[in-house]
Design a protein around this motif. Structure first.
Motif, PDB file in Angstrom:
ATOM      1  N   ASP A 736      55.486  48.304 -31.574  1.00  0.00           N
ATOM      2  CA  ASP A 736      56.558  49.229 -31.266  1.00  0.00           C
ATOM      3  C   ASP A 736      56.385  49.783 -29.853  1.00  0.00           C
ATOM      4  N   TYR A 737      57.496  50.263 -29.315  1.00  0.00           N
ATOM      5  CA  TYR A 737      57.501  50.835 -27.967  1.00  0.00           C
ATOM      6  C   TYR A 737      58.022  52.267 -28.068  1.00  0.00           C
ATOM      7  N   PRO A 738      57.132  53.256 -28.130  1.00  0.00           N
ATOM      8  CA  PRO A 738      57.581  54.647 -28.223  1.00  0.00           C
ATOM      9  C   PRO A 738      58.305  55.062 -26.957  1.00  0.00           C
ATOM     10  N   PRO A 739      59.195  56.042 -27.062  1.00  0.00           N
ATOM     11  CA  PRO A 739      59.935  56.490 -25.867  1.00  0.00           C
ATOM     12  C   PRO A 739      58.989  56.986 -24.786  1.00  0.00           C
ATOM     13  N   LEU A 740      59.263  56.569 -23.554  1.00  0.00           N
ATOM     14  CA  LEU A 740      58.465  57.021 -22.416  1.00  0.00           C
ATOM     15  C   LEU A 740      58.953  58.385 -21.967  1.00  0.00           C
ATOM     16  N   ALA A 741      58.009  59.208 -21.535  1.00  0.00           N
ATOM     17  CA  ALA A 741      58.363  60.571 -21.113  1.00  0.00           C
ATOM     18  C   ALA A 741      58.832  60.610 -19.675  1.00  0.00           C
ATOM     19  N   GLY A 742      58.445  59.596 -18.878  1.00  0.00           N
ATOM     20  CA  GLY A 742      58.769  59.624 -17.456  1.00  0.00           C
ATOM     21  C   GLY A 742      59.985  58.794 -17.136  1.00  0.00           C
ATOM     22  N   TYR A 743      59.938  58.227 -15.935  1.00  0.00           N
ATOM     23  CA  TYR A 743      61.080  57.483 -15.436  1.00  0.00           C
ATOM     24  C   TYR A 743      61.241  56.129 -16.112  1.00  0.00           C
ATOM     25  N   GLY A 744      60.209  55.612 -16.748  1.00  0.00           N
ATOM     26  CA  GLY A 744      60.273  54.241 -17.235  1.00  0.00           C
ATOM     27  C   GLY A 744      60.008  53.286 -16.104  1.00  0.00           C
ATOM     28  N   ARG A 839      71.549  53.300 -30.453  1.00  0.00           N
ATOM     29  CA  ARG A 839      72.140  52.521 -29.375  1.00  0.00           C
ATOM     30  C   ARG A 839      73.401  53.180 -28.815  1.00  0.00           C
ATOM     31  N   LEU A 840      74.008  54.074 -29.576  1.00  0.00           N
ATOM     32  CA  LEU A 840      75.201  54.765 -29.096  1.00  0.00           C
ATOM     33  C   LEU A 840      74.875  56.075 -28.411  1.00  0.00           C
ATOM     34  N   ARG A 841      73.718  56.626 -28.659  1.00  0.00           N
ATOM     35  CA  ARG A 841      73.373  57.930 -28.109  1.00  0.00           C
ATOM     36  C   ARG A 841      72.979  57.826 -26.639  1.00  0.00           C
ATOM     37  N   PRO A 842      73.327  58.839 -25.840  1.00  0.00           N
ATOM     38  CA  PRO A 842      72.815  58.891 -24.460  1.00  0.00           C
ATOM     39  C   PRO A 842      71.322  59.182 -24.459  1.00  0.00           C
ATOM     40  N   ARG A 843      70.692  58.900 -23.340  1.00  0.00           N
ATOM     41  CA  ARG A 843      69.245  59.042 -23.251  1.00  0.00           C
ATOM     42  C   ARG A 843      68.907  60.074 -22.184  1.00  0.00           C
ATOM     43  N   THR A 844      68.072  61.051 -22.559  1.00  0.00           N
ATOM     44  CA  THR A 844      67.600  62.063 -21.613  1.00  0.00           C
ATOM     45  C   THR A 844      66.223  61.657 -21.106  1.00  0.00           C
ATOM     46  N   LEU A 845      66.112  61.530 -19.799  1.00  0.00           N
ATOM     47  CA  LEU A 845      64.857  61.117 -19.168  1.00  0.00           C
ATOM     48  C   LEU A 845      64.295  62.282 -18.369  1.00  0.00           C
ATOM     49  N   ALA A 846      62.986  62.348 -18.342  1.00  0.00           N
ATOM     50  CA  ALA A 846      62.304  63.437 -17.654  1.00  0.00           C
ATOM     51  C   ALA A 846      62.217  63.153 -16.160  1.00  0.00           C
ATOM     52  N   GLY A 847      62.554  64.171 -15.382  1.00  0.00           N
ATOM     53  CA  GLY A 847      62.418  64.069 -13.942  1.00  0.00           C
ATOM     54  C   GLY A 847      61.105  64.667 -13.479  1.00  0.00           C
ATOM     55  N   PRO A 848      60.907  64.804 -12.179  1.00  0.00           N
ATOM     56  CA  PRO A 848      59.662  65.418 -11.673  1.00  0.00           C
ATOM     57  C   PRO A 848      59.456  66.834 -12.184  1.00  0.00           C
ATOM     58  N   THR A 849      60.568  67.560 -12.357  1.00  0.00           N
ATOM     59  CA  THR A 849      60.498  68.902 -12.928  1.00  0.00           C
ATOM     60  C   THR A 849      61.504  68.994 -14.062  1.00  0.00           C
ATOM     61  N   ARG A 850      61.397  70.066 -14.845  1.00  0.00           N
ATOM     62  CA  ARG A 850      62.295  70.213 -15.983  1.00  0.00           C
ATOM     63  C   ARG A 850      63.742  70.361 -15.533  1.00  0.00           C
ATOM     64  N   LYS A 851      63.957  71.008 -14.400  1.00  0.00           N
ATOM     65  CA  LYS A 851      65.322  71.165 -13.905  1.00  0.00           C
ATOM     66  C   LYS A 851      65.934  69.834 -13.473  1.00  0.00           C
ATOM     67  N   GLU A 852      65.096  68.876 -13.160  1.00  0.00           N
ATOM     68  CA  GLU A 852      65.594  67.584 -12.675  1.00  0.00           C
ATOM     69  C   GLU A 852      65.677  66.543 -13.778  1.00  0.00           C
ATOM     70  N   ASN A 853      65.554  66.946 -15.030  1.00  0.00           N
ATOM     71  CA  ASN A 853      65.812  66.019 -16.124  1.00  0.00           C
ATOM     72  C   ASN A 853      67.267  65.550 -16.064  1.00  0.00           C
ATOM     73  N   TYR A 854      67.490  64.331 -16.412  1.00  0.00           N
ATOM     74  CA  TYR A 854      68.841  63.786 -16.322  1.00  0.00           C
ATOM     75  C   TYR A 854      69.137  62.955 -17.563  1.00  0.00           C
ATOM     76  N   THR A 855      70.418  62.847 -17.883  1.00  0.00           N
ATOM     77  CA  THR A 855      70.884  62.112 -19.059  1.00  0.00           C
ATOM     78  C   THR A 855      71.644  60.878 -18.609  1.00  0.00           C
ATOM     79  N   THR A 856      71.288  59.757 -19.160  1.00  0.00           N
ATOM     80  CA  THR A 856      71.958  58.500 -18.850  1.00  0.00           C
ATOM     81  C   THR A 856      72.750  58.056 -20.071  1.00  0.00           C
TER      82      THR A 856
END
Length: 972
Positions: A736-744, A839-856
């Motif tokens: 299995d491949y658990p979700p990555l916390a960083g940029y991937g 597969r339908l849900r958007p994905r929230t990825l962690a940025g360098p800081t919490r304010k810079e988290n972004y959703t794809t």
């Protein structure tokens, strides 16, 4: 060291004199005698090689290199080098079998070492001609392989000898010999460069800048420098004077050919070439200008732009006035305007103008199409077009080749490229005519042949295919110019020649000499291989196939014309792999085709299979499926990928050969390839399987699922490509491949120099592998059994989308409900719908800081596949509809796409509601009412009412149908 026990004969006496020479004069005299003995005598060359001639020449050249390293070359040293190079030229000219013993010794290294010494131009030219003869007749890298030996290229582009490549181009002066030496060196590069690291080494050594300076000198010599061109370097500080004009006996063609070699397919190298100071000086970029009213004059005399200054697009370049005048076409906006003349038609309008760019008196409109971002165009493009129009023969072809390369890499403005259908395509199609292949008696032999010996007219198909690809207008012009007929004639001609058969040399007496000692290098003739003539025919065959495939991807009439030309049997013959057979008396017979030819033939077959009529008539008669299925067992990964792409077209639902494609052996092979580490092979295999299972039998569908593995399918569709670590290929091991916390991982990492390759021993019965870098030249990658395992995020996303499409097609047909149950039993019903939700849900990825988290957002290509799966499950038995309607989180997530920009996604949201509320019979009415109530709870009614006023007609009608069904059920 004894090379033969036979006593000295009159024929071999010069060889013994060479071995016994005590001083330089005797050595030179022996070399002259040997040269006279061997000229025109094939059997004597064999005898001399068996008795150690190449070994002696290698020893002589090695001694000469040592001498030149310690002192300046004398006249005797120059003569020794010249005679040795001429002798080796005579031997190498006989073919690959005679080059083999040369490569077994240090002769090539010694010759290249001599080029580093301060030799006279005449001696250097003799050495370069010898190296060119060796490069022309390189033997195969290994037995029964098409790719050529790479030892000469390894030497040339090593750090130790790379400077000799730039030496002669840099030293080309006003003398004929220096120009000839430069041309010979460029020809050698064109024959030996085959891999990217070699091109990169040349560019890093400054070769591209030297070629740019030489090209600029030809522009100056012809007086074509635009007036007022800026002569300031890019930093606006260094003044760049015009280069000296090229001498009248210099040739532009070798320069153009080498520039094409280094820049084709590389935006980086092309940008470096166009930005070179020498090019910028004589052929500057076409920059936007300003209105004179926008320019202000300061009190101290300097000029500046006003605050409202807006740059205006400059449509004409300095060479447009030299190009042919073109009629201006009226733009018709609607059929109603055809009956009425345009306003102002009485006004006299010029019929012809001084530029091929469209005339306009309006403000230029912003391009909202796919080419919204246009590049600043260099004058090189218009200059090349002028050279194409003003030149003939090889020079015209090479100028067109470089221009097409710039166009394909988007370094030519699209409005200028649109004129190529009128100015460039007709010239290329005219060069395809059979009369062009007849050598012009006025020209010298070197005037019509490229560096590899190919007639310039036989290189036209390759240039034409690159130009007209994906452009219907250019394709129509090419067909009107009889391109299909001429290409078909050329393709047939490549099969009519008998260059592949070579008989052993005739001997006047039976050879009674003892066999040479194979332990001594350079004393044994090689087994032979494809000659330069065979390789030229293969290159011409490849170009014809590529051009035919590029002409007919869209129009069925063009495909019909290709079939009517009677070339289908020749295309089938082009699918046969290359092999060498030895008959009695060491007679060599080369059959089959090289890897690039097979790839081009697969492309032609793939285009023809788009025609339903051809697929059901001509292609059935040619039994097209058999050679394609056979190619899937090829040792070359590229060939297997190309064959699988053709197989995907043969497996479509209306194909009459679908049954043969669906044989168990083929299905098993496709499933094996789907597990490959190569991203392209995995994608194409899944694409073919997707076509194969559509409306197939229940057994075939279950066999595909079992061969792929339900757990493997589940792993690939549940894993987000972002979570796959860089450098790892999903599906090779069960984990299995658990979700990555960083940029991937990086979305693309294409330009890495250290390719990660993995052998696929389970997919072929081969034992030997060869490293790609430096191992062979030519189509070396097509002879390799190792795969590139680099996967980008986009690769894995596309693979996941195709696998979801496979599931969608499994849920089609009369047995759809059985397959739904089979998949749910294997994967787990709850797990399956959880995967669809993820597969339908958007994905929230962690940025360098919490304010810079972004959703794809979820990729649109994956979203539409998931929605189609839900639509197909909803079209099955009522119990599966009940299951879907009860998945409230999934249905709520589906509704988030009711306002998606893609109309197809919005339509599928409506189809889900339609299928879930459709009443099969009266017994299903209660369940339908319950499902409608479930959909109402999650908000379907509100979104469907909004979609009833959608901008797209199909979405509006589907929404109205869904609301009609739901309103009727909810009202009762």
């Amino acid at each position: 060291m004894a090379f033969s026990t036979r006593p000295a004969t009159t024929v071999l006496q010069p060889l013994h004199d060479l071995r016994a020479a005590a001083d330089t004069s005797a050595h030179l005299q022996a070399l002259r005698k040997i040269k006279n003995e061997l000229s025109g005598h094939l059997s004597r060359k064999i005898e001399y090689i068996h008795n150690g001639l190449i070994h002696l020449l290698a020893k002589s050249l090695a001694s000469l290199v040592t001498t030149l390293g310690n002192a300046q070359p004398t006249d005797d040293d120059e003569l020794t080098c010249t005679h040795a190079a001429q002798l080796l030229y005579l031997i190498a000219h006989e073919g690959p079998a005679f080059v083999q013993p040369i490569l077994e010794t240090d002769v090539s290294q010694s010759l290249i070492s001599c080029l580093l010494q301060p030799l006279s131009p005449k001696t250097a030219l003799a050495v370069l001609r010898c190296l060119n003869a060796i490069a022309d007749n390189l033997p195969p890298s290994s037995s029964n392989q098409w790719s050529q030996d790479g030892r000469l290229a390894e030497l040339l582009y090593s750090k130790k000898y790379l400077q000799c490549c730039t030496k002669f181009v840099k030293s080309a002066s006003d003398t004929v010999l220096s120009q000839q030496a430069s041309d010979a060196l460029l020809a050698l590069l064109c024959k030996t460069v085959s891999q990217e690291y070699q091109k990169r080494a040349l560019v890093d050594s400054g070769m591209l800048s030297l070629l740019a300076a030489r090209l600029a000198s030809f522009v100056v010599a012809e007086g074509l420098v635009p007036p007022g061109s800026e002569a300031v370097d890019r930093d606006n500080s260094v003044f760049c004077s015009l280069p000296d004009p090229a001498p009248p006996f210099a040739h532009l063609s070798p320069v153009l050919e080498t520039i094409c070699l280094l820049t084709e397919g590389s935006k980086t190298c092309t940008a470096m070439f166009l930005a070179d100071p020498a090019i910028q000086t004589v052929l500057p970029e076409i920059k936007d200008d300003f209105s004179p009213g926008d320019i202000r004059r300061a009190p101290w005399g300097a000029s500046y732009f006003s605050g409202g200054a807006v740059p205006r697009s400059r449509l004409q370049g300095p060479f447009d006035s030299l190009l042919p005048l073109m009629p201006v076409a009226e733009k018709v906006n609607s059929p109603a305007q055809l009956s009425f003349p345009p306003l102002g038609a009485i006004t006299a309008m010029p019929k012809r103008r001084a530029s091929f760019l469209p005339t306009t008196t309006e403000t230029p409109q912003l391009n909202t199409g796919p080419y919204a971002e246009d590049v600043e165009e260099s004058s090189v493009g218009s200059w090349l077009l002028y050279i194409v129009r003003a030149s003939r023969g090889k020079r015209r072809l090479l100028a067109a080749r470089l221009l097409v390369s710039l166009y394909s890499l988007d370094f030519v403005k699209k409005e200028r490229g649109a004129s190529f259908a009128s100015l460039l395509v007709p010239l290329l199609t005219r060069m395809l005519e059979a009369d062009t292949l007849k050598q012009d008696p006025v020209q010298q032999n070197n005037g019509v042949f490229l560096s590899n010996g190919l007639h310039y007219a036989k290189a036209v198909p390759g240039v034409l295919s690159t130009l007209i690809m994906d452009d219907p207008v250019m394709q129509r012009v090419a067909v009107e110019g009889r391109a299909i007929a001429n290409l078909s004639t050329g393709l047939k001609a490549t099969f009519d020649s008998h260059v592949g058969r070579k008989s052993p040399p005739w001997l006047p007496h039976k050879n009674q000499t003892a066999p040479p000692d194979s332990s001594i290098p350079g004393t044994t003739i090689g087994p032979g291989g494809p000659t330069s003539a065979i390789r030229r025919e293969m290159e011409y065959r490849e170009g014809c196939l590529q051009a035919l495939a590029a002409i007919a991807p869209f129009e069925d009439d063009y495909r019909k014309e290709i079939c009517d030309q009677g070339v289908l049997q020749h295309i089938m013959q082009a699918l046969e792999p290359y092999q060498i057979q030895y008959g009695p008396g060491q007679q060599m017979d080369i059959t089959g085709n090289s890897g690039p030819v097979i790839l081009a033939a697969c492309g032609a077959v793939r285009v023809l299979t788009r025609s339903v009529k051809a697929l059901r008539t001509k292609l059935i008669e040619a039994e097209v499926a058999k050679p394609i299925i056979k190619l899937m067992n090829s040792r070359s990964p590229e060939v297997r990928i190309a064959a699988t792409r053709v197989l995907a077209n043969l497996a479509i639902d209306f194909s009459p050969v679908k049954e043969s494609v669906g044989e168990p052996s083929v299905v098993k092979k496709l499933c094996e390839q789907a597990h490959s580490a190569n991203a392209r092979l995995r994608l194409e295999s899944l694409w073919a399987l997707k076509q194969l299972v559509l409306n197939a039998s229940k057994k075939l569908k279950q066999d595909v699922v079992d061969e792929l593995g339900p757990s493997w399918i589940k792993l690939l569709i549940k894993t987000d490509p972002v979570d796959i670590p860089e450098g790892e290929v999903i599906g090779l091991v069960e984990r299995d491949y658990p979700p990555l916390a960083g940029y991937g991982r990086s979305s693309a990492n294409i330009d890495r120099s250290d390719d990660v390759v993995m052998g696929e021993e389970s997919e072929g019965d081969h034992d030997d592998t060869h490293p790609l870098p430096g191992g062979a030249v030519g189509d070396a990658a097509l002879d390799q059994t190792r795969f590139d395992t680099r996967h980008t995020r986009e690769d894995d996303t596309e693979i996941q989308a195709q696998l979801l499409d496979l599931l969608r097609n499994l849920f089609c047909g009369e047995n759809a409900s059985d397959l739904v149950k089979y998949i749910f039993d294997e994967m787990g019903q709850d797990d399956f719908f959880r995967i669809m939700l993820d597969r339908l849900r958007p994905r929230t990825l962690a940025g360098p800081t919490r304010k810079e988290n972004y959703t794809t957002p979820a990729p649109a290509g994956v979203v539409i596949k998931v929605l189609y799966i839900l639509v197909h499950i909803g079209a099955c038995e009522p119990k599966w509809r009940n299951v879907i309607a009860s998945q409230h989180p999934l249905m709520k997530q589906v509704l988030t796409y009711a306002g998606h920009v893609d109309r197809e996604i919005r339509a599928q949201v409506c189809w889900i509601a339609i299928n879930l509320t459709y009443e099969d019979d009266a017994g299903d009415r209660v369940a339908c009412r319950q499902r409608a109530a479930e959909l109402q709870k999650v908000g379907f009614v509100t979104h469907l009412r909004r979609l009833e006023s959608d901008s797209d007609l199909n979405v509006r009608e589907r929404a109205k149908s869904a609301m009609h069904l739901m309103s009727k059920l909810l009202a009762t």
